[in-house]
Write a protein that holds these residues in place. Structure first.
Motif, PDB file in Angstrom:
ATOM      1  N   PRO A 112     -71.267 -10.051  43.048  1.00 43.41           N
ATOM      2  CA  PRO A 112     -72.527  -9.598  42.440  1.00 43.41           C
ATOM      3  C   PRO A 112     -73.617 -10.655  42.590  1.00 43.41           C
ATOM      4  O   PRO A 112     -73.363 -11.854  42.426  1.00 43.41           O
ATOM      5  N   ASP A 114     -78.240 -11.344  42.338  1.00 43.02           N
ATOM      6  CA  ASP A 114     -79.498 -10.886  41.755  1.00 43.02           C
ATOM      7  C   ASP A 114     -80.126  -9.808  42.633  1.00 43.02           C
ATOM      8  O   ASP A 114     -79.986  -9.835  43.871  1.00 43.02           O
ATOM      9  N   ALA A 120     -78.640  -7.888  50.028  1.00 41.87           N
ATOM     10  CA  ALA A 120     -77.765  -7.330  48.998  1.00 41.87           C
ATOM     11  C   ALA A 120     -77.715  -5.816  49.141  1.00 41.87           C
ATOM     12  O   ALA A 120     -78.690  -5.178  49.548  1.00 41.87           O
ATOM     13  N   ARG A 122     -75.352  -1.932  47.900  1.00 45.68           N
ATOM     14  CA  ARG A 122     -74.370  -1.262  47.054  1.00 45.68           C
ATOM     15  C   ARG A 122     -73.050  -1.133  47.804  1.00 45.68           C
ATOM     16  O   ARG A 122     -73.019  -1.085  49.024  1.00 45.68           O
ATOM     17  N   ILE A 197     -64.038  -7.328  43.493  1.00 44.11           N
ATOM     18  CA  ILE A 197     -65.279  -7.927  43.006  1.00 44.11           C
ATOM     19  C   ILE A 197     -64.985  -9.377  42.638  1.00 44.11           C
ATOM     20  O   ILE A 197     -64.195  -9.655  41.720  1.00 44.11           O
ATOM     21  N   GLN A 282     -69.560   0.179  32.227  1.00 44.10           N
ATOM     22  CA  GLN A 282     -69.362  -1.249  32.439  1.00 44.10           C
ATOM     23  C   GLN A 282     -67.885  -1.629  32.276  1.00 44.10           C
ATOM     24  O   GLN A 282     -67.217  -1.190  31.354  1.00 44.10           O
ATOM     25  N   LEU A 295     -68.754  -5.656  35.821  1.00 44.12           N
ATOM     26  CA  LEU A 295     -69.081  -4.734  36.902  1.00 44.12           C
ATOM     27  C   LEU A 295     -69.716  -3.504  36.290  1.00 44.12           C
ATOM     28  O   LEU A 295     -69.105  -2.836  35.443  1.00 44.12           O
ATOM     29  N   GLN A 314     -76.800  -2.831  39.981  1.00 49.53           N
ATOM     30  CA  GLN A 314     -76.036  -4.010  40.353  1.00 49.53           C
ATOM     31  C   GLN A 314     -75.854  -4.012  41.870  1.00 49.53           C
ATOM     32  O   GLN A 314     -75.396  -3.033  42.448  1.00 49.53           O
ATOM     33  N   PHE A 316     -74.677  -6.366  45.512  1.00 45.42           N
ATOM     34  CA  PHE A 316     -73.612  -7.272  45.929  1.00 45.42           C
ATOM     35  C   PHE A 316     -73.872  -7.791  47.336  1.00 45.42           C
ATOM     36  O   PHE A 316     -74.564  -7.164  48.136  1.00 45.42           O
TER      37      PHE A 316
END
Length: 332
Positions: A112, A114, A120, A122, A197, A282, A295, A314, A316
């Motif tokens: 994960p 920012d 970044a 999905r 993750i 979550q 996550l 979020q 990644f």
């Protein structure tokens, strides 16, 4: 209909493989499984249609062929391994006498980051999510070569010396199969791996740190939407998470585990099932005294949706990109 058609082809190929056409049939099975993984495409294979057709060794060979198929696609290179069935009751339920291994791939081994991070994205989800596992992850700082039948086993201290970092990991177990087709095809499809993750680097620790030395005694809690659902510790991973890595290092027939690759240990508090149609918003795993990893999952769009990529909350980076961005691939 497409899922059933693909599954019927897979079942016929499995029977051909058991009838002496292992080479060509195996390559075609691998092609179907690799495509299903890339495209999140379901496969309907009835266990009765493949019963007895494939052995455990066939499952590992198909897994190797799937990895080769995926390696030809940018972003789908192998980045290491998962170790599964590290608890004896799980082995007994699966009819095994030891854990199993499966390769994991860049497209679904993620860190994960920012929202503003360059490149970044999905994740590519599994077709059907099955469960959540809290695990130790290891990144190697030097190669662990393949062992021959007559070679001496690695001991745990030797394996620990090859580790650069350890970190908390969440594995979302998942599959392309609508129903279980038996263990060999489960193994060929990645041993139930959906997503790995990996913690961001603030939680990465050296092998000499207490987070690995005292791993057996670290309590691990998993919560879904703030509700604790599983408790355990590093002791549940073969007594100590490094034992899982040592088992993998000594597994004959594996490929070289390379410097910079990742290995996930197997579950520290079991596999907690995830509902197929009402995923929690979550997931959180807490490693006592160390830190936590969360996550965020989307709400399903409909009654038949298990997709993990319907949110921009979020983002990644694939593990190799994250590792290389911070020059984290060398032995510390």
């Amino acid at each position: 209909a497409m899922a059933a058609a693909r599954g019927a082809v897979l079942a016929r190929l499995a029977q051909r493989a058991s009838g002496g056409e292992g080479g060509s049939a195996g390559r075609e099975i691998a092609r179907i499984l690799a495509q299903a993984r890339r495209e999140s495409a379901p496969l309907e294979v009835a266990a009765a249609d493949v019963a007895g057709a494939l052995s455990l060794a066939d499952g590992y060979e198909l897994q190797r062929l799937v990895a080769r198929e995926l390696a030809a696609v940018p972003g789908w290179e192998s980045v290491g391994f998962k170790v599964g069935a590290t608890a004896l009751p799980v082995q007994q339920r699966m009819g095994l006498t030891e854990p199993f291994m499966a390769e994991v791939f860049a497209a679904n081994t993620l860190v994960p980051v920012d929202p503003g991070t360059s490149a970044a994205a999905r994740p590519v989800p599994p077709v059907l999510t099955r469960g959540i596992e809290a695990e130790w992850g290891f990144m190697l700082g030097r190669d662990l070569p393949t062992l021959g039948q007559d070679d001496r086993d690695y001991d745990r201290d030797e394996v620990a010396e090859a580790v650069s970092f350890c970190f908390p990991v969440i594995e979302i177990t998942g599959t392309r199969y609508v129903e279980s087709p038996g263990f060999p095809l489960f193994l060929a499809d990645g041993g139930g791996n959906g997503l790995v993750i990996v913690s961001p680097k603030r939680l990465w620790r050296a092998p000499s740190d207490w987070e690995l030395k005292d791993a057996s005694d670290i309590a691990v809690r998993t919560s879904l939407d703030g509700v604790p659902v599983a408790e355990g510790s590093g002791r549940q991973v073969m007594g100590h998470p490094l034992e899982a890595l040592t088992w993998l290092a000594n597994k004959r027939g594996r490929r070289v585990i390379r410097s910079g690759e990742i290995v996930s240990s197997g579950a520290a508090n079991g596999n907690h099932p995830l509902p197929l149609t009402a995923l929690p918003a979550q997931i959180k795993v807490e490693f006592q005294g160390w830190g936590d990893l969360s996550l965020a999952l989307p709400s399903p769009a409909g009654p038949d949706t298990e997709c993990l990529d319907r949110t921009d909350e979020q983002l990644f980076l694939p593990f190799p990109a994250y590792r290389d961005a911070f020059s984290l691939s060398v032995k510390q």
